[in-house]
Write a protein that holds these residues in place. Structure first.
Motif, PDB file in Angstrom:
ATOM      1  N   ALA A  43      -0.210  -2.521 -10.120  1.00 42.77           N
ATOM      2  CA  ALA A  43      -1.011  -1.787  -9.137  1.00 42.77           C
ATOM      3  C   ALA A  43      -0.151  -0.793  -8.361  1.00 42.77           C
ATOM      4  O   ALA A  43      -0.569   0.343  -8.103  1.00 42.77           O
ATOM      5  CB  ALA A  43      -1.685  -2.764  -8.172  1.00 42.77           C
ATOM      6  N   THR A  60      -4.381  -5.750  -1.411  1.00 43.97           N
ATOM      7  CA  THR A  60      -5.210  -6.957  -1.514  1.00 43.97           C
ATOM      8  C   THR A  60      -4.469  -8.072  -2.258  1.00 43.97           C
ATOM      9  O   THR A  60      -4.491  -9.235  -1.834  1.00 43.97           O
ATOM     10  CB  THR A  60      -6.532  -6.639  -2.245  1.00 43.97           C
ATOM     11  OG1 THR A  60      -7.272  -5.677  -1.480  1.00 43.97           O
ATOM     12  CG2 THR A  60      -7.376  -7.893  -2.409  1.00 43.97           C
ATOM     13  N   ILE A  61      -3.821  -7.714  -3.370  1.00 43.29           N
ATOM     14  CA  ILE A  61      -3.065  -8.719  -4.123  1.00 43.29           C
ATOM     15  C   ILE A  61      -1.968  -9.316  -3.259  1.00 43.29           C
ATOM     16  O   ILE A  61      -1.746 -10.532  -3.245  1.00 43.29           O
ATOM     17  CB  ILE A  61      -2.450  -8.091  -5.401  1.00 43.29           C
ATOM     18  CG1 ILE A  61      -3.550  -7.703  -6.384  1.00 43.29           C
ATOM     19  CG2 ILE A  61      -1.472  -9.075  -6.065  1.00 43.29           C
ATOM     20  CD1 ILE A  61      -3.048  -6.901  -7.575  1.00 43.29           C
ATOM     21  N   ARG A  99       0.829  -1.210   0.000  1.00 40.42           N
ATOM     22  CA  ARG A  99       0.000   0.000   0.000  1.00 40.42           C
ATOM     23  C   ARG A  99       0.860   1.255   0.000  1.00 40.42           C
ATOM     24  O   ARG A  99       0.627   2.197  -0.776  1.00 40.42           O
ATOM     25  CB  ARG A  99      -0.923   0.003   1.225  1.00 40.42           C
ATOM     26  CG  ARG A  99      -1.843   1.224   1.282  1.00 40.42           C
ATOM     27  CD  ARG A  99      -2.732   1.232   2.513  1.00 40.42           C
ATOM     28  NE  ARG A  99      -3.730   0.163   2.441  1.00 40.42           N
ATOM     29  CZ  ARG A  99      -3.702  -0.927   3.190  1.00 40.42           C
ATOM     30  NH1 ARG A  99      -2.705  -1.126   4.055  1.00 40.42           N
ATOM     31  NH2 ARG A  99      -4.641  -1.843   3.074  1.00 40.42           N
ATOM     32  N   ARG A 143      -2.527   2.276  -7.312  1.00 32.58           N
ATOM     33  CA  ARG A 143      -3.777   1.673  -6.815  1.00 32.58           C
ATOM     34  C   ARG A 143      -3.476   0.961  -5.500  1.00 32.58           C
ATOM     35  O   ARG A 143      -3.239  -0.254  -5.461  1.00 32.58           O
ATOM     36  CB  ARG A 143      -4.349   0.730  -7.875  1.00 32.58           C
ATOM     37  CG  ARG A 143      -4.648   1.440  -9.205  1.00 32.58           C
ATOM     38  CD  ARG A 143      -5.592   0.638 -10.085  1.00 32.58           C
ATOM     39  NE  ARG A 143      -5.092  -0.684 -10.411  1.00 32.58           N
ATOM     40  CZ  ARG A 143      -4.353  -0.966 -11.484  1.00 32.58           C
ATOM     41  NH1 ARG A 143      -4.005   0.011 -12.317  1.00 32.58           N
ATOM     42  NH2 ARG A 143      -3.952  -2.191 -11.732  1.00 32.58           N
ATOM     43  N   GLU A 156      -5.099   0.194  -2.555  1.00 33.79           N
ATOM     44  CA  GLU A 156      -5.901  -0.869  -1.955  1.00 33.79           C
ATOM     45  C   GLU A 156      -5.805  -2.149  -2.761  1.00 33.79           C
ATOM     46  O   GLU A 156      -5.758  -3.248  -2.201  1.00 33.79           O
ATOM     47  CB  GLU A 156      -7.369  -0.423  -1.835  1.00 33.79           C
ATOM     48  CG  GLU A 156      -7.600   0.642  -0.783  1.00 33.79           C
ATOM     49  CD  GLU A 156      -7.113   0.223   0.595  1.00 33.79           C
ATOM     50  OE1 GLU A 156      -7.284  -0.969   0.965  1.00 33.79           O
ATOM     51  OE2 GLU A 156      -6.549   1.065   1.314  1.00 33.79           O
ATOM     52  N   GLU A 157      -5.758  -2.021  -4.077  1.00 35.32           N
ATOM     53  CA  GLU A 157      -5.607  -3.203  -4.933  1.00 35.32           C
ATOM     54  C   GLU A 157      -4.260  -3.871  -4.691  1.00 35.32           C
ATOM     55  O   GLU A 157      -4.170  -5.105  -4.605  1.00 35.32           O
ATOM     56  CB  GLU A 157      -5.737  -2.813  -6.400  1.00 35.32           C
ATOM     57  CG  GLU A 157      -5.615  -3.997  -7.353  1.00 35.32           C
ATOM     58  CD  GLU A 157      -5.721  -3.599  -8.805  1.00 35.32           C
ATOM     59  OE1 GLU A 157      -5.345  -4.412  -9.674  1.00 35.32           O
ATOM     60  OE2 GLU A 157      -6.191  -2.483  -9.082  1.00 35.32           O
TER      61      GLU A 157
END
Length: 219
Positions: free
Chosen positions: A191, A202-203, A101, A196, A198-199
């Protein structure tokens, strides 16, 4: 491929740092088998460094739990502690998404060019051997840690990532989905580079959880 630690050359590092980094990767990828002795004279000759910087490197490796020294017996590569998998994964599930992040918020920061190079290399078709696949995994994670821009976070994650990689190496020959596990790195790097956050987080979280799940299936 060669593991990348940062964008500086070896000429900018001390001999002790060079010895530490080279031995660290040989230990985490099990090129030096767990439990095997480290012969100082042989290592000194192989790496072209004197005994003093080599011993400094070995002391650092001991603090990273990669080697252990016994009085009157010498220095040995530590055994791989499979039972530590859960504890290592617990730490990584919290800190790895944080690093992803932060890296995305900075669009890669000072490590952006390094991330771009890694993504470009990943997109080139190649028949990777198991050992190369593992090196890709380590190199990409380290690049994301650097991109986060937090030296304390980077140091912590490098340590836990190294311990996880040793477990990964023990199990890798029995994991049929190894290449698929690494394939998500292209999406992760994209990402991060495109901001990006948050993406990216998450990944990374799914990637870490998949690592533990795949290892548990074969151990």
């Amino acid at each position: 491929m060669l593991l990348q630690h940062d964008d500086t050359t070896e000429g900018g590092r001390s001999l002790a740092d060079q010895a530490f980094l080279r031995l660290q990767d040989r230990l985490i990828l099990l090129d030096i088998p767990p439990g095997s002795p480290l012969n100082e004279a042989r290592l000194s000759e192989e790496m072209g460094v004197g005994r003093t910087p080599l011993r400094e490197a070995l002391k650092r490796l001991e603090s990273e739990h990669l080697v252990v020294t016994y009085p009157r017996r010498g220095t040995f590569a530590t055994t791989v502690d499979i039972t530590a998998l859960s504890e290592i994964s617990q730490v990584r599930e919290v800190l790895e998404p944080l690093a992803a992040r932060l890296a995305a918020e900075r669009h890669g920061g000072a490590a952006r060019e390094r991330l771009l190079r890694l993504r470009d290399q990943l997109e080139q078709p190649a028949a990777e051997e198991r050992e190369d696949t593992l090196r890709w995994d380590v190199a990409i994670h380290r690049a994301v840690y650097a991109a986060a821009g937090n030296a304390h976070l980077e140091t912590t994650l490098t340590r836990y990532g190294n311990l996880a990689t040793r477990i990964w190496c023990v199990a890798a020959d029995r994991i049929p989905q190894l290449q698929e596990h690494i394939a998500v790195h292209t999406a992760l790097l994209t990402a991060v580079l495109e901001g990006r956050d948050e993406e990216a987080a998450t990944i990374m979280l799914e990637h870490i959880r998949d690592f533990e799940e795949q290892v548990r299936k074969v151990l």
